[in-house]
Scaffold this active site. Sequence first.
Site, PDB file in Angstrom:
ATOM      1  N   LEU A  10       0.858  -1.180   0.000  1.00 25.49           N
ATOM      2  CA  LEU A  10       0.000   0.000   0.000  1.00 25.49           C
ATOM      3  C   LEU A  10       0.895   1.231   0.000  1.00 25.49           C
ATOM      4  O   LEU A  10       1.982   1.212   0.592  1.00 25.49           O
ATOM      5  CB  LEU A  10      -0.901   0.033   1.242  1.00 25.49           C
ATOM      6  N   ASP A  11       0.441   2.305  -0.638  1.00 24.11           N
ATOM      7  CA  ASP A  11       1.175   3.570  -0.596  1.00 24.11           C
ATOM      8  C   ASP A  11       1.374   4.004   0.859  1.00 24.11           C
ATOM      9  O   ASP A  11       0.565   3.671   1.731  1.00 24.11           O
ATOM     10  CB  ASP A  11       0.390   4.679  -1.304  1.00 24.11           C
ATOM     11  N   LYS A  12       2.422   4.780   1.097  1.00 23.25           N
ATOM     12  CA  LYS A  12       2.693   5.288   2.444  1.00 23.25           C
ATOM     13  C   LYS A  12       1.462   5.970   3.038  1.00 23.25           C
ATOM     14  O   LYS A  12       1.129   5.771   4.213  1.00 23.25           O
ATOM     15  CB  LYS A  12       3.864   6.278   2.409  1.00 23.25           C
ATOM     16  N   THR A  34      -1.726   5.665   2.243  1.00 22.41           N
ATOM     17  CA  THR A  34      -2.948   4.861   2.273  1.00 22.41           C
ATOM     18  C   THR A  34      -2.951   3.968   3.505  1.00 22.41           C
ATOM     19  O   THR A  34      -1.932   3.381   3.857  1.00 22.41           O
ATOM     20  CB  THR A  34      -3.042   3.981   1.009  1.00 22.41           C
ATOM     21  N   ARG A  74      -5.581   6.970  -7.004  1.00 24.50           N
ATOM     22  CA  ARG A  74      -5.346   8.399  -6.826  1.00 24.50           C
ATOM     23  C   ARG A  74      -5.354   9.139  -8.174  1.00 24.50           C
ATOM     24  O   ARG A  74      -5.962  10.212  -8.316  1.00 24.50           O
ATOM     25  CB  ARG A  74      -4.028   8.616  -6.089  1.00 24.50           C
TER      26      ARG A  74
END
Length: 222
Positions: free
Chosen positions: A68-70, A72, A169
Amino acid sequence: MLNPMPATFDYHPPTDPWLTVVHADEDLVVLDKPSGLLTVPGKDPALADCLEARVRGRWPTAAVAHRLDKDTSGILVMCLNKKALGHVGQEFEQRRAKKSYVARVWGEIEGDEGRIDLPLATDWEHKPRQRVDYERGRPSVTDWVVEGRENGVTRVRLYPLTGRTHQLRVHLMELGHPILGDPFYSTGEALAAADRLQLHAEELGFNHPAGGWVTYRVPAPF
């Protein structure tokens, strides 16, 4: 026009709680990753604190099955042995795993559901941002369903059918409804409307390495 990329990576990962375990067994650890914490370490020693390192403090053999993105938050699976890692990796690669996210976005989306089908590629001049690229982009598809509208903001459930970097996003930005608090893809009021990226991986289902379909869920904190 998007904001310029920051010259430095200001990293202050949350530490309370240190680790939130949703489920653990002989093959898997399922976690609720907080917003602001990297999934894996960065190259800079200052970016060593991450979910992977924290989990390995308790389960030394743990390995990341997906990321997961930082910014998120939400459900993330790590595997405790090579067999499980190979199995879960195939669940994602073959698109058998079912994922749903919740987001709050700027503006009121027209319609109640839809599909975004836009190819994505790295924006090399502004890494790690991604961009729509019809010539070099990889196929990227997201289904969405509106869950509510309130004072110029829409709450939407997202079903990514592919797993590209920053897919949700960028897709929502291109739809004209950037995610609230997104430091990469929102500006002005949309950026200032939340103190974090309002994107959460709420539910994840897949075939467990030991057999049978499992689903894990953590409600969005916003």
